[in-house]
Design a protein around this motif. Structure first.
Motif, PDB file in Angstrom:
ATOM      1  N   ALA A 169       0.841  -1.201   0.000  1.00 50.94           N
ATOM      2  CA  ALA A 169       0.000   0.000   0.000  1.00 50.94           C
ATOM      3  C   ALA A 169       0.875   1.249   0.000  1.00 50.94           C
ATOM      4  O   ALA A 169       2.098   1.186  -0.151  1.00 50.94           O
ATOM      5  CB  ALA A 169      -0.931  -0.016   1.213  1.00 50.94           C
ATOM      6  N   ASP A 170       0.223   2.393   0.181  1.00 50.93           N
ATOM      7  CA  ASP A 170       0.934   3.658   0.328  1.00 50.93           C
ATOM      8  C   ASP A 170       1.316   3.838   1.793  1.00 50.93           C
ATOM      9  O   ASP A 170       1.219   2.898   2.591  1.00 50.93           O
ATOM     10  CB  ASP A 170       0.065   4.812  -0.177  1.00 50.93           C
ATOM     11  N   MET A 171       1.712   5.038   2.186  1.00 53.46           N
ATOM     12  CA  MET A 171       2.012   5.288   3.595  1.00 53.46           C
ATOM     13  C   MET A 171       1.611   6.710   3.971  1.00 53.46           C
ATOM     14  O   MET A 171       2.341   7.672   3.724  1.00 53.46           O
ATOM     15  CB  MET A 171       3.489   5.051   3.922  1.00 53.46           C
ATOM     16  N   ASP A 172       0.433   6.829   4.559  1.00 55.56           N
ATOM     17  CA  ASP A 172       0.014   8.089   5.154  1.00 55.56           C
ATOM     18  C   ASP A 172       0.537   8.165   6.581  1.00 55.56           C
ATOM     19  O   ASP A 172       0.946   7.162   7.167  1.00 55.56           O
ATOM     20  CB  ASP A 172      -1.509   8.205   5.137  1.00 55.56           C
ATOM     21  N   VAL A 173       0.499   9.362   7.152  1.00 59.55           N
ATOM     22  CA  VAL A 173       1.035   9.585   8.492  1.00 59.55           C
ATOM     23  C   VAL A 173      -0.098   9.572   9.509  1.00 59.55           C
ATOM     24  O   VAL A 173      -1.087  10.297   9.369  1.00 59.55           O
ATOM     25  CB  VAL A 173       1.790  10.929   8.568  1.00 59.55           C
ATOM     26  N   ASP A 174       0.050   8.745  10.545  1.00 59.36           N
ATOM     27  CA  ASP A 174      -0.916   8.670  11.640  1.00 59.36           C
ATOM     28  C   ASP A 174      -0.257   9.211  12.907  1.00 59.36           C
ATOM     29  O   ASP A 174       0.808   8.739  13.302  1.00 59.36           O
ATOM     30  CB  ASP A 174      -1.359   7.221  11.858  1.00 59.36           C
ATOM     31  N   CYS A 175      -0.895  10.196  13.529  1.00 60.84           N
ATOM     32  CA  CYS A 175      -0.351  10.791  14.748  1.00 60.84           C
ATOM     33  C   CYS A 175      -1.244  10.542  15.958  1.00 60.84           C
ATOM     34  O   CYS A 175      -1.071  11.210  16.991  1.00 60.84           O
ATOM     35  CB  CYS A 175      -0.152  12.295  14.574  1.00 60.84           C
ATOM     36  N   ASP A 176      -2.193   9.630  15.856  1.00 65.80           N
ATOM     37  CA  ASP A 176      -3.041   9.347  17.010  1.00 65.80           C
ATOM     38  C   ASP A 176      -2.180   8.974  18.213  1.00 65.80           C
ATOM     39  O   ASP A 176      -1.092   8.419  18.082  1.00 65.80           O
ATOM     40  CB  ASP A 176      -4.007   8.209  16.692  1.00 65.80           C
ATOM     41  N   GLY A 177      -2.702   9.267  19.406  1.00 69.60           N
ATOM     42  CA  GLY A 177      -1.942   9.049  20.629  1.00 69.60           C
ATOM     43  C   GLY A 177      -1.523  10.377  21.223  1.00 69.60           C
ATOM     44  O   GLY A 177      -2.149  11.416  20.987  1.00 69.60           O
ATOM     45  N   MET A 185      -1.580  16.139  17.938  1.00 74.78           N
ATOM     46  CA  MET A 185      -1.597  17.490  17.375  1.00 74.78           C
ATOM     47  C   MET A 185      -0.386  17.734  16.476  1.00 74.78           C
ATOM     48  O   MET A 185       0.063  18.863  16.312  1.00 74.78           O
ATOM     49  CB  MET A 185      -1.655  18.527  18.495  1.00 74.78           C
ATOM     50  N   CYS A 186       0.128  16.687  15.853  1.00 74.72           N
ATOM     51  CA  CYS A 186       1.291  16.848  14.979  1.00 74.72           C
ATOM     52  C   CYS A 186       0.936  17.729  13.781  1.00 74.72           C
ATOM     53  O   CYS A 186      -0.240  17.987  13.489  1.00 74.72           O
ATOM     54  CB  CYS A 186       1.802  15.488  14.512  1.00 74.72           C
ATOM     55  N   LYS A 187       1.946  18.181  13.075  1.00 75.19           N
ATOM     56  CA  LYS A 187       1.775  19.127  11.976  1.00 75.19           C
ATOM     57  C   LYS A 187       0.777  18.623  10.941  1.00 75.19           C
ATOM     58  O   LYS A 187       0.896  17.510  10.436  1.00 75.19           O
ATOM     59  CB  LYS A 187       3.124  19.389  11.310  1.00 75.19           C
ATOM     60  N   GLU A 188      -0.220  19.449  10.644  1.00 75.41           N
ATOM     61  CA  GLU A 188      -1.199  19.232   9.580  1.00 75.41           C
ATOM     62  C   GLU A 188      -2.140  18.054   9.836  1.00 75.41           C
ATOM     63  O   GLU A 188      -2.828  17.607   8.913  1.00 75.41           O
ATOM     64  CB  GLU A 188      -0.495  19.030   8.226  1.00 75.41           C
ATOM     65  N   ASP A 189      -2.216  17.563  11.063  1.00 73.07           N
ATOM     66  CA  ASP A 189      -3.160  16.479  11.360  1.00 73.07           C
ATOM     67  C   ASP A 189      -4.424  17.094  11.945  1.00 73.07           C
ATOM     68  O   ASP A 189      -4.456  17.495  13.110  1.00 73.07           O
ATOM     69  CB  ASP A 189      -2.545  15.482  12.344  1.00 73.07           C
ATOM     70  N   ALA A 190      -5.479  17.147  11.136  1.00 71.94           N
ATOM     71  CA  ALA A 190      -6.700  17.842  11.551  1.00 71.94           C
ATOM     72  C   ALA A 190      -7.676  16.950  12.299  1.00 71.94           C
ATOM     73  O   ALA A 190      -8.630  17.448  12.904  1.00 71.94           O
ATOM     74  CB  ALA A 190      -7.396  18.429  10.320  1.00 71.94           C
ATOM     75  N   ASP A 191      -7.466  15.634  12.268  1.00 72.33           N
ATOM     76  CA  ASP A 191      -8.453  14.745  12.884  1.00 72.33           C
ATOM     77  C   ASP A 191      -7.805  13.710  13.801  1.00 72.33           C
ATOM     78  O   ASP A 191      -8.307  12.604  13.968  1.00 72.33           O
ATOM     79  CB  ASP A 191      -9.292  14.041  11.811  1.00 72.33           C
ATOM     80  N   GLY A 192      -6.683  14.075  14.423  1.00 71.41           N
ATOM     81  CA  GLY A 192      -6.002  13.146  15.310  1.00 71.41           C
ATOM     82  C   GLY A 192      -6.793  12.861  16.579  1.00 71.41           C
ATOM     83  O   GLY A 192      -7.548  13.702  17.071  1.00 71.41           O
ATOM     84  N   GLY A 204       1.002  15.083   8.798  1.00 77.54           N
ATOM     85  CA  GLY A 204      -0.354  14.584   8.931  1.00 77.54           C
ATOM     86  C   GLY A 204      -1.234  14.793   7.720  1.00 77.54           C
ATOM     87  O   GLY A 204      -2.290  14.163   7.604  1.00 77.54           O
ATOM     88  N   ASN A 205      -0.826  15.660   6.805  1.00 77.15           N
ATOM     89  CA  ASN A 205      -1.613  15.904   5.597  1.00 77.15           C
ATOM     90  C   ASN A 205      -0.784  15.711   4.334  1.00 77.15           C
ATOM     91  O   ASN A 205      -1.176  16.142   3.254  1.00 77.15           O
ATOM     92  CB  ASN A 205      -2.193  17.329   5.625  1.00 77.15           C
ATOM     93  N   ASN A 206       0.356  15.070   4.466  1.00 76.66           N
ATOM     94  CA  ASN A 206       1.233  14.844   3.317  1.00 76.66           C
ATOM     95  C   ASN A 206       1.899  13.488   3.474  1.00 76.66           C
ATOM     96  O   ASN A 206       2.912  13.350   4.156  1.00 76.66           O
ATOM     97  CB  ASN A 206       2.300  15.943   3.219  1.00 76.66           C
ATOM     98  N   GLY A 207       1.296  12.464   2.866  1.00 75.21           N
ATOM     99  CA  GLY A 207       1.829  11.121   2.964  1.00 75.21           C
ATOM    100  C   GLY A 207       2.584  10.719   1.714  1.00 75.21           C
ATOM    101  O   GLY A 207       2.695  11.474   0.746  1.00 75.21           O
ATOM    102  N   HIS A 208       3.098   9.502   1.753  1.00 75.71           N
ATOM    103  CA  HIS A 208       3.745   8.906   0.579  1.00 75.71           C
ATOM    104  C   HIS A 208       2.648   8.256  -0.248  1.00 75.71           C
ATOM    105  O   HIS A 208       2.055   7.259   0.160  1.00 75.71           O
ATOM    106  CB  HIS A 208       4.786   7.881   1.024  1.00 75.71           C
TER     107      HIS A 208
END
Length: 272
Positions: free
Chosen positions: A97-105, A109-116, A196-200
């Motif tokens: 698959a691809d690789m999006d960034v998950d910052c849950d936990g 509030m990591c950069k550009e993560d609007a729904d963590g 958080g809003n820019n994945g691979h």
């Protein structure tokens, strides 16, 4: 059972550098100051390219195991495969698959993560410090017996292999596949400024998740927020991947006797 040929991997991971990589996770919990990739990289003798090629030929789909890589209309879909799930040692599910960034936990509030979210499935992991990956919630629920949580996995990205844990699930509508923590994503692709809003976006990352209680990273190496001992993560990862590679005939030691005698379509019973 541990194959005798896999013992050098374990000894090297634990003692080869002369250092035990026990850490205070809080000190590494920084967007640009996380643990170095060498802490959770596969050993140099692991046949990474051969495993990546083998994953690309997997063909036994998990029932109801196809998911989009994002929530856009017409998004590419990815299927989880169970070709490797019935081995007695090194049993695993695999997908690409691809690789999006998950910052849950705790780093939600990591950069550009609007729904963590401030929790992950089995605690509140630190996305800056823990190399974790995410699976669709439906898949995790269906196979909860094989995947009790904090299972070790191997991620092949940009020609490299890193070890992480199954630490969170995606319960969005629709549920998507192809996510990993800030640390894992930015270690895989260090020059891409992922956030958080820019994945691979390319679906060229191989995910291997090992099954069974013996593939779970123990509490001596992982608490509810931080990895505390990377040596244990690396040694267990090398051991599991070595067993898988032996089963696939990619290194010495594989044989048909290491495959569980289950019928096609049965629920996986393996684990290491």
């Amino acid at each position: 059972m541990i194959y005798s040929r896999s013992i050098p991997f374990v000894l090297f991971a634990l003692f080869g550098t002369g250092l035990t990589q026990s850490v205070n996770g809080f000190n590494f919990n920084k967007p640009t100051g996380g643990p170095p990739g060498s802490y959770f990289a596969a050993g140099s003798s692991i046949p990474v390219t051969a495993l990546q090629s083998a994953a690309a030929t997997a063909s036994t789909a998990v029932p109801d195991g196809t998911y989009p890589i994002n929530r856009e209309n017409g998004a590419q879909e990815v299927t989880i495969h169970s070709d490797w799930a019935n081995f007695n040692q090194g049993a695993a599910y695999v997908w690409i698959a691809d690789m999006d960034v998950d910052c849950d936990g705790i780093d939600y509030m990591c950069k550009e993560d609007a729904d963590g979210l401030n929790q992950t499935n089995f605690g509140a992991l630190a996305a800056y410090e823990v190399p974790f990956f995410v699976i669709p919630d439906r898949f995790g629920t269906q196979y909860a017996k094989q995947l009790p949580g904090n299972n070790i996995g191997a991620v092949i990205c940009d020609g490299k292999m890193f070890y992480g844990v199954y630490g969170d699930s995606n319960g969005a509508t629709p549920q998507v596949i192809g996510e990993a923590s800030w640390l894992m994503a930015r270690t895989c692709f260090p020059n891409d400024n992922l956030n958080g809003n820019n994945g691979h976006g390319d679906a060229d990352v191989t995910y291997i998740i090992f099954t069974g209680n013996n593939s779970v990273l123990p509490s001596s190496a992982l608490n509810t927020s931080y990895v505390t001992n990377f040596s244990i993560l690396r040694s267990m990862g090398d051991r599991l991947v070595t067993s898988l590679a032996q089963n696939l005939g990619l290194v010495n030691g594989g044989s048909s006797s290491s495959i569980a005698t289950t019928t096609a379509g049965s629920s996986p019973t393996g684990g290491f």
